[in-house]
Design a protein around this motif. Structure first.
Motif, mmCIF file in Angstrom:
data_model
loop_
_atom_site.group_PDB
_atom_site.id
_atom_site.type_symbol
_atom_site.label_atom_id
_atom_site.label_comp_id
_atom_site.label_asym_id
_atom_site.label_seq_id
_atom_site.Cartn_x
_atom_site.Cartn_y
_atom_site.Cartn_z
ATOM 1 N N ASN A 35 6.299 10.383 2.610
ATOM 2 C CA ASN A 35 5.986 10.090 4.017
ATOM 3 C C ASN A 35 6.746 8.874 4.534
ATOM 4 N N LEU A 36 7.436 8.201 3.630
ATOM 5 C CA LEU A 36 8.186 6.995 4.001
ATOM 6 C C LEU A 36 9.667 7.292 3.780
ATOM 7 N N GLU A 37 10.281 7.897 4.770
ATOM 8 C CA GLU A 37 11.659 8.369 4.619
ATOM 9 C C GLU A 37 12.660 7.217 4.679
ATOM 10 N N PHE A 38 13.580 7.254 3.718
ATOM 11 C CA PHE A 38 14.649 6.254 3.675
ATOM 12 C C PHE A 38 15.689 6.595 4.738
ATOM 13 N N PRO B 3 0.797 -1.240 0.000
ATOM 14 C CA PRO B 3 0.000 0.000 0.000
ATOM 15 C C PRO B 3 0.828 1.287 0.000
ATOM 16 N N ASP B 4 1.935 1.319 0.743
ATOM 17 C CA ASP B 4 2.757 2.533 0.800
ATOM 18 C C ASP B 4 3.649 2.705 -0.424
ATOM 19 N N LEU B 5 3.865 1.613 -1.147
ATOM 20 C CA LEU B 5 4.752 1.628 -2.317
ATOM 21 C C LEU B 5 4.049 0.914 -3.475
ATOM 22 N N PRO B 6 3.082 1.568 -4.116
ATOM 23 C CA PRO B 6 2.304 0.919 -5.178
ATOM 24 C C PRO B 6 3.138 0.545 -6.402
ATOM 25 N N GLU B 7 2.564 -0.303 -7.238
ATOM 26 C CA GLU B 7 3.263 -0.807 -8.422
ATOM 27 C C GLU B 7 3.713 0.313 -9.348
ATOM 28 N N LYS B 8 3.004 1.421 -9.318
ATOM 29 C CA LYS B 8 3.356 2.565 -10.176
ATOM 30 C C LYS B 8 4.809 2.976 -9.982
ATOM 31 N N PHE B 9 5.318 2.867 -8.757
ATOM 32 C CA PHE B 9 6.697 3.268 -8.498
ATOM 33 C C PHE B 9 7.683 2.390 -9.271
#
Length: 246
Positions: free
Chosen positions: A174-177, A81-87
């Motif tokens: 929102n999901l910082e590396f 959910p936080d990293l959809p396939e679009k990426f």
């Protein structure tokens, strides 16, 4: 193994945790000992695993020596959910554009065990290929790559061990590396497709910049890893033997 059985259990680090707070599944681990690649990785886990004894041993890698190439590896990620396939499709777009515009560089799309791209899903470009994990161990892939591009992959941290330049596509702001590789000057971060493309192009065109970044990584990777370029098998065996005798 339960503590009632009085059998000591040892876990060996198998990957990295590219977030400030590692996954909940890494809290309250049941092992007695955890062998890490270095003190940095211990610091991520210690506070939530106070009963576990952490020991830095180093990272296991194949002994095979591989020369760096004009090669960029793009790491596919399993959609969540936080990293959809679009990426992932964004990474494919970047890889195709770079391959088209820089014929003297090879671009490789490395599949994930649970997310695979087939050759017929990408443009028919001579210097753009698919790489499956079954056919090439990740350490061999990182050894020969000059640049690695991914989203929230632990491979981006592992790449430092091999003096390979990581570029983080932080598509979800929102999901910082973590760690902040760009602040440490041992990697780059882009939050959109065009920025990532430009970062890659600068390294390709400015050879001195690429060489300088590789040198910075070589000097600073000891912040994360211990026993670099050593055969750690005897080190691990020694530690486990000591554990068994205590």
């Amino acid at each position: 193994v339960s503590s009632e059985e009085r059998v000591k259990s040892v876990c060996v680090q198998w990957g990295t945790y590219p977030f400030i707070r590692p996954r909940y599944t890494l809290n309250n681990m049941s092992c007695n000992y955890f062998l890490t690649w270095g003190d940095f990785f211990q610091s991520q886990l210690k506070s939530k695993n106070k009963k576990v004894k952490f020991i830095s041993t180093g990272m296991k890698s194949s002994k095979k020596k591989i020369k760096k190439e004009n090669l960029i590896t793009f790491i596919m990620a399993p959609p969540v959910p936080d990293l959809p396939e679009k990426f992932n499709f964004d990474l494919l777009e970047i890889s195709e554009d770079i391959a088209k515009n820089y014929k003297n560089w090879n671009c490789v799309i490395r599949n994930h065990p649970i997310y695979k791209i087939s050759q017929n899903q990408i443009s028919n470009i001579k210097n753009l290929k698919i790489e499956d994990y079954e056919n090439n161990p990740i350490d061999n892939s990182l050894k020969k790559s000059s640049i690695v591009v991914g989203i929230c992959s632990s491979v981006l941290i592992e790449s430092l061990y091999y003096d390979t330049i990581p570029i983080v596509y932080e598509a979800n702001k929102n999901l910082e590396f973590f760690p902040k590789l760009d602040q440490k000057k041992i990697g780059f971060l882009g939050q959109d497709v065009n920025t990532v493309k430009k970062l890659i192009e600068k390294l390709i065109v400015q050879k001195k910049k690429l060489a300088h970044m590789q040198k910075m990584i070589k000097n600073r990777k000891k912040l994360y890893f211990v026993n670099i370029n050593k055969n750690i098998d005897p080190i691990i065996k020694k530690k486990i033997s000591k554990i068994c005798n205590t």
